[in-house]
Design an enzyme around this catalytic site. Structure first.
Site, mmCIF file in Angstrom:
data_model
loop_
_atom_site.group_PDB
_atom_site.id
_atom_site.type_symbol
_atom_site.label_atom_id
_atom_site.label_comp_id
_atom_site.label_asym_id
_atom_site.label_seq_id
_atom_site.Cartn_x
_atom_site.Cartn_y
_atom_site.Cartn_z
ATOM 1 N N CYS A 1 58.406 118.396 65.771
ATOM 2 C CA CYS A 1 59.026 117.731 64.573
ATOM 3 C C CYS A 1 60.378 117.271 64.842
ATOM 4 O O CYS A 1 61.086 118.591 64.830
ATOM 5 C CB CYS A 1 58.550 118.315 63.334
ATOM 6 S SG CYS A 1 59.318 117.537 61.852
ATOM 7 N N CYS B 1 60.837 110.073 60.315
ATOM 8 C CA CYS B 1 60.264 110.806 61.277
ATOM 9 C C CYS B 1 61.036 110.773 62.511
ATOM 10 O O CYS B 1 61.151 109.750 63.166
ATOM 11 C CB CYS B 1 58.540 110.067 61.663
ATOM 12 S SG CYS B 1 57.928 111.200 62.774
#
Ligand SMILES: N[C@@H](CCC[C@H](N)C(=O)O)C(=O)O
Length: 260
Positions: free
Chosen positions: A74, A199
């Protein structure tokens, strides 16, 4: 038991952070992690991240999506974890840490933005209407003209669960070109199963895909996401895309305790 947590966000991609250097956290308790990430019954977050000790680097990152499952890298979470590590006095202004996809170098800029080195990207699968690449997590990248009104959740889920990506699925990024160095991005995230406000591995994938498909010749690209602005830079050579950096804000929101 009272669990102490911290909440951070990077361009609106938000994470529950837990200092697990003592190893107390029940890491296999998927239901508990999903509960902590629940926005109505828990703390709320797109994911949960454990900061753990590592014998060879400053710390280890363990990442879970909001569905409670451990997942791949991530990018925004990595940047937020660097801010968390600094706030805990684990690091100062620069660090090397280990995550599921390998070593990451990161540093704070004078303006407080966190710059995080991402993995090299040697291969991109370029198709007629989309690209697929792995920037630490898998990403489908597709241009969409009417991005403002696009149904990201419905269209993203259709591709994520469709025949292209099988059981593992993919994150799905819809992109519109703004100018030669700027793209607007909206992302459907696997494991959140909804649109998120940003993201980081997705922004990285979009910047690289836009260069690889000739949408831009730039190697420093602004990616405007729903929750703010990210910048992705890289070198392009015979080994693909190297020295890839993701830069943007990473901010403390609040801390607290919750009964578990
Ligand atoms: N928000 C993240 C991506 C997190 C991983 C993803 N949901 C997956 O499971 O592939 C980012 O900032 O990169």
């Amino acid at each position: 038991m009272q669990l102490e947590f911290y909440k951070y966000q990077g361009t609106g991609n938000d994470f529950v952070m837990i200092d697990n250097r003592s190893g107390f956290f029940p890491k296999e308790d998927t239901q508990l992690i999903a509960h902590l990430c629940d926005r109505r019954f828990g703390i709320g977050g797109d994911g949960l991240i454990l900061l753990e000790n590592d014998s060879e680097t400053d710390f280890k990152m363990v990442y879970y999506n909001s569905d409670g499952n451990q997942s791949s890298m991530c990018g925004n979470g990595g940047r937020c974890l660097v801010a968390f590590a600094k706030d805990l006095n684990v690091i100062e202004n620069a660090t090397t840490f280990i995550a599921t996809d390998g070593l990451h170098h990161a540093s704070f800029e004078d303006n407080g933005l966190v710059s995080l080195q991402m993995i090299d990207v040697p291969i991109i699968d370029i198709k007629k209407d989309h690209s697929f690449l792995n920037t630490g997590s898998p990403h489908h990248v597709q241009m969409v003209e009417d991005l403002e009104h696009y149904n990201i959740k419905a269209e993203g889920a259709a591709i994520r669960y469709g025949e292209l990506y099988g059981a593992a699925g993919s994150n799905i990024n819809f992109v519109k070109k703004i100018d030669d160095t700027t793209f607007r991005l909206r992302t459907y995230e696997r494991g959140v199963e909804d649109e998120t406000l940003a993201c980081g591995t997705g922004a990285t994938a979009v910047a690289i895909a836009m260069n690889a498909t000739g949408q831009t010749a730039a190697t420093a690209i602004n990616v405007n996401v729903e929750g703010g602005k990210l910048v992705v830079s890289f070198d392009k050579g015979e080994n693909g895309f190297t020295n890839v950096f993701l830069k943007g804000p990473a901010e403390f929101v609040f801390k607290g305790t919750i009964e578990i």
